[in-house]
Scaffold this active site. Structure first.
Site, PDB file in Angstrom:
ATOM      1  CB  CYS A   1       2.421   4.957  -2.490  1.00  0.00           C
ATOM      2  SG  CYS A   1       1.642   5.113  -0.881  1.00  0.00           S
TER       3      CYS A   1
ATOM      4  CB  CYS B   1       5.190   4.863   4.927  1.00  0.00           C
ATOM      5  SG  CYS B   1       5.990   4.461   3.372  1.00  0.00           S
TER       6      CYS B   1
HETATM    7 FE1  FES Z   1       2.534   3.842   0.473  1.00  0.00          FE
HETATM    8 FE2  FES Z   1       4.335   3.345   2.218  1.00  0.00          FE
HETATM    9  S1  FES Z   1       4.519   3.116   0.085  1.00  0.00           S
HETATM   10  S2  FES Z   1       2.431   4.280   2.552  1.00  0.00           S
END
Ligand code: FES
Length: 125
Positions: free
Chosen positions: A33, A102
């Site tokens: 992400c 995450c």
């Molecule tokens: Fe990036 Fe949670 S979406 S760490």
């Protein structure tokens, strides 16, 4: 979607900030992400006496970094590096499956800070 504990640590994160004279600093990024987490640790007599973090990321990343600081403080370096992302998620009363990645970030950031601490003490010993 999130437990009360996740929401608590997200809205009121513990140990946010930096430690100017830290004994170890770790910075990691989540390839999935692009979020970034940085963690500072202070170590005295092999015990983590202070820990701070800054997370540029999603709510779950902020909640997990907050929780891992609470789990790690007061522990020896060896105990702290054994904290898994699973344990962090359990302490938060669960994370949605989509958000488990995450929690890796928090465990990795702490691991990186400990690795940095080790490399510093190895060169100064
Ligand atoms: Fe990036 Fe949670 S979406 S760490």
């Amino acid at each position: 979607m999130y437990s009360d504990k996740v929401m608590d640590h997200f809205t009121n994160p513990r140990n946010v900030g930096e430690i100017p004279n830290a004994d170890g600093v770790g910075e990691v990024g989540n390839a999935r992400c692009g979020d970034i987490m940085k963690m500072w640790i202070k170590v005295e007599n092999n015990v983590i006496t202070d820990i701070k973090f800054k997370t540029f990321g999603c709510g779950a990343a902020i909640a997990t970094s907050s929780m891992i600081t609470e789990l790690a403080i007061g522990k020896t370096v060896e105990e702290a590096e054994k904290i898994t992302n699973q344990q962090v998620a359990e302490a938060l009363e669960g994370l949605p499956p989509l958000k488990m990645h995450c929690s890796n970030l928090a465990a990795e950031a702490l691991g990186a800070a400990i690795a940095d601490y080790r490399s510093r003490t190895a060169t100064t010993a």
